[in-house]
Every structure is written in C-alpha cells, then in structure tokens.
Motif scaffolding. Structure first.
Motif, PDB file in Angstrom:
ATOM      1  N   ILE A   1       0.835  -1.206   0.000  1.00 53.60           N
ATOM      2  CA  ILE A   1       0.000   0.000   0.000  1.00 53.60           C
ATOM      3  C   ILE A   1       0.867   1.252   0.000  1.00 53.60           C
ATOM      4  CG2 ILE A   1      -1.631   1.342   1.389  1.00 53.60           C
ATOM      5  CD1 ILE A   1      -2.892  -1.342   2.231  1.00 53.60           C
ATOM      6  N   LEU A   2       1.939   1.248   0.802  1.00 50.75           N
ATOM      7  CA  LEU A   2       2.843   2.397   0.849  1.00 50.75           C
ATOM      8  C   LEU A   2       3.545   2.595  -0.494  1.00 50.75           C
ATOM      9  CD1 LEU A   2       4.426   1.989   4.411  1.00 50.75           C
ATOM     10  CD2 LEU A   2       2.761   3.709   3.670  1.00 50.75           C
ATOM     11  N   PHE A   3       3.873   1.499  -1.172  1.00 47.87           N
ATOM     12  CA  PHE A   3       4.484   1.602  -2.489  1.00 47.87           C
ATOM     13  C   PHE A   3       3.520   2.245  -3.485  1.00 47.87           C
ATOM     14  CE2 PHE A   3       8.474  -1.033  -3.314  1.00 47.87           C
ATOM     15  CZ  PHE A   3       9.007  -0.687  -2.076  1.00 47.87           C
ATOM     16  N   PHE A   4       2.249   1.828  -3.438  1.00 49.33           N
ATOM     17  CA  PHE A   4       1.249   2.429  -4.322  1.00 49.33           C
ATOM     18  C   PHE A   4       1.111   3.917  -4.019  1.00 49.33           C
ATOM     19  CE2 PHE A   4      -0.333  -1.805  -5.390  1.00 49.33           C
ATOM     20  CZ  PHE A   4      -0.630  -1.616  -6.729  1.00 49.33           C
ATOM     21  N   GLU A   5       1.088   4.247  -2.744  1.00 51.81           N
ATOM     22  CA  GLU A   5       0.947   5.650  -2.358  1.00 51.81           C
ATOM     23  C   GLU A   5       2.155   6.455  -2.832  1.00 51.81           C
ATOM     24  OE1 GLU A   5      -1.004   8.950  -1.025  1.00 51.81           O
ATOM     25  OE2 GLU A   5      -1.743   6.903  -1.304  1.00 51.81           O
ATOM     26  N   LEU A   6       3.346   5.864  -2.769  1.00 43.49           N
ATOM     27  CA  LEU A   6       4.543   6.552  -3.256  1.00 43.49           C
ATOM     28  C   LEU A   6       4.418   6.850  -4.749  1.00 43.49           C
ATOM     29  CD1 LEU A   6       7.431   7.599  -2.955  1.00 43.49           C
ATOM     30  CD2 LEU A   6       8.236   5.249  -3.312  1.00 43.49           C
ATOM     31  N   ILE A   7       3.916   5.879  -5.518  1.00 38.86           N
ATOM     32  CA  ILE A   7       3.733   6.085  -6.957  1.00 38.86           C
ATOM     33  C   ILE A   7       2.764   7.243  -7.216  1.00 38.86           C
ATOM     34  CG2 ILE A   7       2.742   5.048  -9.046  1.00 38.86           C
ATOM     35  CD1 ILE A   7       3.888   2.359  -8.088  1.00 38.86           C
ATOM     36  N   ILE A   8       1.694   7.297  -6.431  1.00 34.69           N
ATOM     37  CA  ILE A   8       0.698   8.363  -6.591  1.00 34.69           C
ATOM     38  C   ILE A   8       1.275   9.714  -6.164  1.00 34.69           C
ATOM     39  CG2 ILE A   8      -1.546   9.216  -5.783  1.00 34.69           C
ATOM     40  CD1 ILE A   8      -2.327   6.209  -5.482  1.00 34.69           C
ATOM     41  N   ILE A   9       2.007   9.740  -5.029  1.00 36.05           N
ATOM     42  CA  ILE A   9       2.600  10.988  -4.557  1.00 36.05           C
ATOM     43  C   ILE A   9       3.587  11.537  -5.584  1.00 36.05           C
ATOM     44  CG2 ILE A   9       4.132  11.996  -2.814  1.00 36.05           C
ATOM     45  CD1 ILE A   9       2.871  10.073  -0.783  1.00 36.05           C
ATOM     46  N   ILE A  10       4.412  10.636  -6.146  1.00 38.78           N
ATOM     47  CA  ILE A  10       5.367  11.060  -7.174  1.00 38.78           C
ATOM     48  C   ILE A  10       4.629  11.684  -8.354  1.00 38.78           C
ATOM     49  CG2 ILE A  10       6.948  10.177  -8.945  1.00 38.78           C
ATOM     50  CD1 ILE A  10       8.303  10.400  -6.290  1.00 38.78           C
ATOM     51  N   HIS A  11       3.507  11.066  -8.749  1.00 35.53           N
ATOM     52  CA  HIS A  11       2.708  11.585  -9.864  1.00 35.53           C
ATOM     53  C   HIS A  11       2.178  12.986  -9.547  1.00 35.53           C
ATOM     54  CE1 HIS A  11      -0.021  11.119 -13.372  1.00 35.53           C
ATOM     55  NE2 HIS A  11      -0.815  11.890 -12.650  1.00 35.53           N
ATOM     56  N   GLU A  12       1.539  13.113  -8.385  1.00 35.27           N
ATOM     57  CA  GLU A  12       0.958  14.408  -8.025  1.00 35.27           C
ATOM     58  C   GLU A  12       2.040  15.451  -7.755  1.00 35.27           C
ATOM     59  OE1 GLU A  12      -2.115  15.021  -8.419  1.00 35.27           O
ATOM     60  OE2 GLU A  12      -2.678  12.944  -8.794  1.00 35.27           O
ATOM     61  N   ALA A  13       3.193  15.020  -7.240  1.00 31.94           N
ATOM     62  CA  ALA A  13       4.300  15.950  -7.021  1.00 31.94           C
ATOM     63  C   ALA A  13       4.807  16.505  -8.346  1.00 31.94           C
ATOM     64  CB  ALA A  13       5.436  15.253  -6.266  1.00 31.94           C
ATOM     65  N   GLY A  14       4.717  15.691  -9.407  1.00 27.50           N
ATOM     66  CA  GLY A  14       5.088  16.180 -10.731  1.00 27.50           C
ATOM     67  C   GLY A  14       4.187  17.317 -11.172  1.00 27.50           C
ATOM     68  N   HIS A  15       2.871  17.131 -10.991  1.00 21.49           N
ATOM     69  CA  HIS A  15       1.922  18.217 -11.297  1.00 21.49           C
ATOM     70  C   HIS A  15       2.226  19.454 -10.443  1.00 21.49           C
ATOM     71  CE1 HIS A  15      -0.446  15.778 -13.924  1.00 21.49           C
ATOM     72  NE2 HIS A  15      -0.936  14.992 -12.978  1.00 21.49           N
ATOM     73  N   PHE A  16       2.497  19.217  -9.154  1.00 21.01           N
ATOM     74  CA  PHE A  16       2.735  20.322  -8.221  1.00 21.01           C
ATOM     75  C   PHE A  16       3.976  21.121  -8.616  1.00 21.01           C
ATOM     76  CE2 PHE A  16       4.805  21.937  -4.364  1.00 21.01           C
ATOM     77  CZ  PHE A  16       3.790  22.702  -3.819  1.00 21.01           C
ATOM     78  N   ALA A  17       5.084  20.415  -8.866  1.00 20.87           N
ATOM     79  CA  ALA A  17       6.334  21.097  -9.210  1.00 20.87           C
ATOM     80  C   ALA A  17       6.187  21.876 -10.517  1.00 20.87           C
ATOM     81  CB  ALA A  17       7.464  20.074  -9.320  1.00 20.87           C
ATOM     82  N   ALA A  18       5.517  21.277 -11.506  1.00 20.25           N
ATOM     83  CA  ALA A  18       5.324  21.954 -12.784  1.00 20.25           C
ATOM     84  C   ALA A  18       4.435  23.182 -12.622  1.00 20.25           C
ATOM     85  CB  ALA A  18       4.710  20.984 -13.793  1.00 20.25           C
ATOM     86  N   ALA A  19       3.397  23.066 -11.779  1.00 19.26           N
ATOM     87  CA  ALA A  19       2.510  24.207 -11.534  1.00 19.26           C
ATOM     88  C   ALA A  19       3.275  25.363 -10.892  1.00 19.26           C
ATOM     89  CB  ALA A  19       1.342  23.786 -10.643  1.00 19.26           C
ATOM     90  N   ARG A  20       4.123  25.029  -9.927  1.00 19.77           N
ATOM     91  CA  ARG A  20       4.911  26.083  -9.285  1.00 19.77           C
ATOM     92  C   ARG A  20       5.882  26.731 -10.273  1.00 19.77           C
ATOM     93  NH1 ARG A  20       4.868  25.832  -3.582  1.00 19.77           N
ATOM     94  NH2 ARG A  20       6.202  27.678  -3.740  1.00 19.77           N
ATOM     95  N   MET A  21       6.469  25.919 -11.156  1.00 22.87           N
ATOM     96  CA  MET A  21       7.383  26.461 -12.162  1.00 22.87           C
ATOM     97  C   MET A  21       6.661  27.410 -13.108  1.00 22.87           C
ATOM     98  SD  MET A  21       9.580  23.041 -13.088  1.00 22.87           S
ATOM     99  CE  MET A  21      10.396  23.797 -14.494  1.00 22.87           C
ATOM    100  N   MET A  22       5.400  27.111 -13.414  1.00 20.22           N
ATOM    101  CA  MET A  22       4.601  27.946 -14.318  1.00 20.22           C
ATOM    102  C   MET A  22       3.837  29.038 -13.568  1.00 20.22           C
ATOM    103  SD  MET A  22       5.243  26.798 -17.327  1.00 20.22           S
ATOM    104  CE  MET A  22       6.896  26.380 -16.765  1.00 20.22           C
TER     105      MET A  22
ATOM    106  N   ILE B   1       8.401  -5.241  -9.674  1.00 16.41           N
ATOM    107  CA  ILE B   1       6.957  -5.015  -9.784  1.00 16.41           C
ATOM    108  C   ILE B   1       6.650  -3.530  -9.673  1.00 16.41           C
ATOM    109  CG2 ILE B   1       4.744  -5.392  -8.642  1.00 16.41           C
ATOM    110  CD1 ILE B   1       5.624  -7.810 -10.146  1.00 16.41           C
ATOM    111  N   MET B   2       7.344  -2.846  -8.767  1.00 15.57           N
ATOM    112  CA  MET B   2       7.094  -1.419  -8.588  1.00 15.57           C
ATOM    113  C   MET B   2       7.483  -0.641  -9.840  1.00 15.57           C
ATOM    114  SD  MET B   2       8.416   1.135  -5.604  1.00 15.57           S
ATOM    115  CE  MET B   2       7.780   2.812  -5.487  1.00 15.57           C
ATOM    116  N   ALA B   3       8.606  -1.014 -10.471  1.00 12.00           N
ATOM    117  CA  ALA B   3       9.022  -0.343 -11.704  1.00 12.00           C
ATOM    118  C   ALA B   3       7.972  -0.523 -12.793  1.00 12.00           C
ATOM    119  CB  ALA B   3      10.368  -0.899 -12.163  1.00 12.00           C
TER     120      ALA B   3
END
Length: 345
Positions: A16-37, A275-277
């Motif tokens: 479950i924590l691995f799945f959450e990490l994948i999701i956090i990484i995804h949303e962090a990408g949106h967040f970082a890009a939004a801040r850059m823009m 599997i995580m990759a």
C-alpha cells in the motif's frame, strides 16, 4: 500468534505504501510543474478521505488524509472558472500541457531510477544468451547453450525481460524464435512444456540466461532496454486484451495489484522493486492515453486548443468527462470485484 499476523500484514502495508509513493510522485510532478509555471496550488493532499493533519505554507494547504490510497494536487482554475492571473486556465497552452504531462513524466522517471537501482545492485548484468538448461528441459531439443535470442514470435528481443514477455504471450507450446548461433541468424520452431497458472496456460521457461560482469556501458544499456521492455509490456498487454487473448477476469485492479506486490515483498527486495518499476511505468503511460477523466484526455483537449485556437465547448467537455469517469469507475468496480473473488478462491 502476533508474529504470524505481522508476517501476513506487513507485506500488504508495504504494498500500500508503495502504491501511495507512486501516486505521490505523480501528483508531485503536477505540483512542481505548476509552481514552475507560477500557477496557484490550492491544496496538495496525500491520501483521500477525512483529514488527519493540515497546514498552510504560502498559498497552498498541505493535507494528510486517513486513507493512504490516492492523493491530488488541486490547482486554481483547473476544474472551475477563475479570473486570477495565476490560475491554470489563464496560462498559455504549452504551459498547461507541461503541467498535465509532468505527473506521468515523474512516474516514468521513477521507473528509470528503480531499474537503475536494480542494475547497480545485482551481481551480474543479464543478457539474452542461453547459459544452461534445466534438467528434463524440452527446448534444448532445438536450442543450444550459447544461442543468443534475437526474436520470439516476431517480437524483437533486447534484454532478459523481453525473453520473459515473449514466452508469456504465446498461446501454444511451440515458439518461432530467431537466434544467433556461431555468427549466423537461424529461424527455429522451439517446443516448450506448458504449465497452468490460475487457469491460464503459459510456457514454462526451461533455460537460464547468461549474466556478465558489470561495467558502466552495459549498466546504462541494461537500464535503457529494461525500461523500454517494461513500457512495451503496457502496449502489448493492451493489444492482447483488444484481440481477446485476455479477458476482464485476467485484469487486476488495486486489490489484485496489492496482492501481487505483497507476494513480491515476501519473496525479496529485487522482485518487489521489479513489480514497482512495472507499475509506475504502467501508471505513467496509461495516464497519457486519451481516455476521458485521465491526464491524456486533458492533453488531447489542450492539443486541440493549440491547433484550432479554440477550446472544446464546456458542456461537451463536462459531458465527455462525466461519461468517461462513469465508465472508468464501472470498469474499476468490475475488476475490483474480480480481484476480491480471486482472493476468496
């Protein structure tokens, strides 16, 4: 008793924590890009459901929620009209495209990082050359030690994962293989033994692939080819579903995927990371498919806007998004029910 329960529960928690990490990484990408823009982010949430912890820094609320299975990055003007200059809707098309694809891009980069960790920590780098055969192997009636596998049923082979993929996709016990032997490419019909896995027949791999000593060049090549192999698996799987090779009962949703990851955790660190990759690359690519309610659909609309200099009418966009979301949720409900049924079986 407690140790037995813990032995059963901890792999599920890690999954479950691995799945959450994948999701956090995804949303962090949106967040970082939004801040850059210079787009205002109203809330960045880890998890879903009731709030546990919340604090505000700058213009953004940061929230930890009860159910660690999801998350989101809520931007100003993303899903509603906003006159603010720092809203998503006020930015140029290329800026919005960058923000939309950033989540998937982060998932794909995470896949590269995980594969690089695996390549650097394993003792040898795998090749596609046959090192030896199992006792009572069937394929060695045609294949030989030292053969380098170049293609399986027309699918080009570049790394060990391609060999596994090629064998797993065959519907019968004979494969058409291209091998390099003594400098000459040969076309061979190779027999294999079949084995049953959860009611589906798969080829039993009865040979071992050669490993070679690591160096900078073959590690980099291994990372690139393994990443491409994992990405190709996503499209091959979609192709196999479309042509009927696999049905809905063969698909796995979050419940089934947690089961697979937790099983890998029990086996060891390496299969868990593999599997995580595969999962993070799957999430990254699938999100870019032009399916309503996914990032890929928003990307499609932005490309449409950039080409034709006008947006799709809001009522059409909302209707398509709504219908897509209903269909997606319905599919997830069916797959989750199938996952739960499998667990009870």
């Amino acid at each position: 008793m407690i140790s037995t329960i813990w032995h059963t529960v901890y792999p599920i928690l890690i999954a479950i924590l691995f799945f959450e990490l994948i999701i956090i990484i995804h949303e962090a990408g949106h967040f970082a890009a939004a801040r850059m823009m210079k787009i205002k982010v109203n809330e960045f949430s880890v998890g879903m459901g009731p709030k546990l912890i919340q604090f505000t820094k700058g213009e953004t609320k940061y929230t930890l929620r009860l159910i660690l299975f999801g998350g989101y990055c809520a931007m100003e003007g993303e899903s509603e009209e906003s006159d603010a200059e720092n809203s998503f809707s006020k930015k140029k098309v290329w800026q919005r495209i960058f923000v939309v694809v950033a989540g998937a891009l982060m998932n794909l980069i995470l896949g590269v990082v995980i594969i690089a960790i695996l390549s650097c920590t394993q003792g040898l780098i795998g090749t596609t050359s046959i090192a030896k055969f199992d006792d009572n192997a069937v394929s060695n009636a045609v294949l030989q030690q030292g053969d380098t596998i170049k293609a399986i049923d027309g699918m080009r082979v570049y790394c060990p994962s391609d060999v596994s993929t090629g064998l797993s996709r065959s519907a019968d016990s004979t494969l058409e293989m291209t091998v390099l032997r003594d400098g000459e490419e040969l076309q061979l019909s190779v027999p294999f033994e079949m084995e049953d896995v959860d009611g589906t027949q798969f080829i039993k791999m009865d040979f071992w692939l050669l490993g070679v000593e690591k160096n900078f060049s073959n590690v980099v090549k291994n990372v690139a080819t393994e990443w491409m192999s994992y990405a190709r698996m996503v499209f091959l799987s979609l192709h196999d579903i479309i042509i009927g090779r696999f049905g809905l009962s063969d698909l796995s949703g979050p419940v089934g995927a947690v089961g697979v990851v937790s099983d890998a955790v029990k086996v060891g660190f390496t299969p868990m990371l593999r599997i995580m990759a595969l999962l993070t690359i799957n999430v990254g690519l699938f999100n870019l498919f032009p399916i309503p309610a996914l990032d890929g659909w928003r990307l499609f609309l932005l490309i449409f806007e950039g080409i034709f200099r006008r947006k799709l009418p809001d009522k059409w966009e909302w209707a398509i998004n709504g219908a897509g979301l209903v269909l997606l949720l319905g599919l997830m409900a069916v797959i989750t029910f199938s996952d739960i049924t499998k667990l009870f079986r």
